[in-house]
Design an enzyme around this catalytic site. Structure first.
Site, PDB file in Angstrom:
ATOM      1  N   HIS A 153      46.692   1.941 -10.820  1.00  0.00           N
ATOM      2  CA  HIS A 153      46.560   2.415  -9.439  1.00  0.00           C
ATOM      3  C   HIS A 153      47.768   3.294  -9.094  1.00  0.00           C
ATOM      4  O   HIS A 153      48.880   3.045  -9.563  1.00  0.00           O
ATOM      5  CB  HIS A 153      46.466   1.229  -8.477  1.00  0.00           C
ATOM      6  CG  HIS A 153      46.143   1.645  -7.086  1.00  0.00           C
ATOM      7  ND1 HIS A 153      47.104   2.092  -6.206  1.00  0.00           N
ATOM      8  CD2 HIS A 153      44.971   1.737  -6.426  1.00  0.00           C
ATOM      9  CE1 HIS A 153      46.526   2.427  -5.067  1.00  0.00           C
ATOM     10  NE2 HIS A 153      45.230   2.216  -5.174  1.00  0.00           N
ATOM     11  N   GLU A 170      40.760   8.337  -7.748  1.00  0.00           N
ATOM     12  CA  GLU A 170      41.374   8.088  -6.448  1.00  0.00           C
ATOM     13  C   GLU A 170      42.476   9.120  -6.203  1.00  0.00           C
ATOM     14  O   GLU A 170      43.618   8.923  -6.640  1.00  0.00           O
ATOM     15  CB  GLU A 170      41.988   6.688  -6.423  1.00  0.00           C
ATOM     16  CG  GLU A 170      40.972   5.595  -6.686  1.00  0.00           C
ATOM     17  CD  GLU A 170      41.414   4.280  -6.090  1.00  0.00           C
ATOM     18  OE1 GLU A 170      40.695   3.783  -5.216  1.00  0.00           O
ATOM     19  OE2 GLU A 170      42.476   3.777  -6.468  1.00  0.00           O
TER      20      GLU A 170
HETATM   21  P1  PGA Z   1      42.247   2.952   1.065  1.00  0.00           P
HETATM   22  O1  PGA Z   1      42.816   2.558  -0.384  1.00  0.00           O
HETATM   23  O2  PGA Z   1      40.769   2.721   1.036  1.00  0.00           O
HETATM   24  O3  PGA Z   1      42.966   2.013   1.998  1.00  0.00           O
HETATM   25  O4  PGA Z   1      42.587   4.392   1.295  1.00  0.00           O
HETATM   26  C1  PGA Z   1      42.086   2.930  -1.502  1.00  0.00           C
HETATM   27  C2  PGA Z   1      42.725   2.466  -2.764  1.00  0.00           C
HETATM   28  O5  PGA Z   1      43.971   2.393  -2.839  1.00  0.00           O
HETATM   29  O6  PGA Z   1      42.009   2.149  -3.711  1.00  0.00           O
END
Ligand code: PGA
Length: 254
Positions: free
Chosen positions: A96, A168
């Protein structure tokens, strides 16, 4: 071709102590998700075992937010893939952007962790993403190709069936993020699909679920999942409340 089902999951990040996590998991256990949707939750380590036990016989999968790559050893403060597997986790989130930005995760450690997770029979959920700067310079595709090629280096086509990838964008995540346009995500996913097919072949590369994450809410989730190239959504803030998560899950039913 869309790999079924539609994936919809949330990482609780550093939220919910054991009491809140157990309460949320119990509420989810009482909920029957619509057909064609695969929900998952990723609690903090302190409640991983409890949440796995509560959700074990339900359609909701449970994952861990991270793992070390070694099974045991002198790695103070770390949690091994053997420990995560023993808790009952089915998925492990790897790479992540918050881990890459604040805890020194690199594409190389992500690759070590992918192999460790697969070795223990769990599914790696590999997170990749471009920074705002990379996006502005127009190198999103190059950055993602590099991240995915290193992350999945050495994964056999057979093992590739266990892998999930979440795109992401760093600029889309969190309170200061802005959700990416669904059409843009679909284009990027088409590019990622081509990279996956190149490294793993038509069948194995063609079937890896590609999720989108970054400011997904119950109001915009379906705009992503209705597109062919988007196999699911990975959600933070907007899914921590169980009622919101349930509505979000319902909203993406095919
Ligand atoms: P968020 O986070 O939906 O709060 O923007 C997404 C993530 O970090 O996977």
């Amino acid at each position: 071709m869309r790999p079924v089902p539609v994936w919809v999951g949330t990482s609780w990040k550093m939220n919910k102590g054991p009491a809140a996590a157990i309460e949320t998991a119990r509420a989810l256990a009482a909920f029957t998700p619509p057909a064609g949707v695969q929900p998952f939750v990723i609690p903090p380590f302190t409640s991983l075992r409890d949440v796995c036990a509560i959700l074990h016989d339900t359609p909701v999968l449970t994952g861990a937010q991270n793992t070390h790559w070694e099974d045991a050893g002198a790695w103070t403060g770390e949690i091994s893939p053997a420990m995560v597997a023993e808790c009952g986790a089915e998925l492990v989130e790897i790479g992540h952007s918050e881990r890459r930005a604040h805890f020194g995760e690199t594409d190389w450690t992500v690759n070590l962790k992918v192999h460790a997770v697969l070795r223990h029979g769990m599914r790696p959920l590999v997170c990749i993403g471009d920074s705002a700067q990379e996006h502005d310079f127009g190198v999103t595709r190059e950055v993602l190709a590099r991240q995915i090629m290193i992350a999945l280096h050495g994964v056999s086509p057979r093992k590739m069936a266990q892998v999930l990838v979440a795109y992401e964008p760093v600029w889309a995540i969190g309170v200061n993020g802005r959700a990416a346009e669904a059409g843009f995500v679909a284009e990027i996913h088409a590019h990622l699909r081509a990279v996956l097919v190149r490294i793993a072949g038509e069948e194995a590369g063609g079937n890896v679920p590609l999720l989108y994450g970054g400011s997904v809410t119950r109001d915009n989730a379906r705009a992503y999942t209705r597109l062919d190239n988007i196999d699911g959504v990975f959600v933070g803030r907007a899914a921590w409340n169980v009622t919101d998560f349930v509505q979000l899950i319902r909203s993406v039913a095919p």
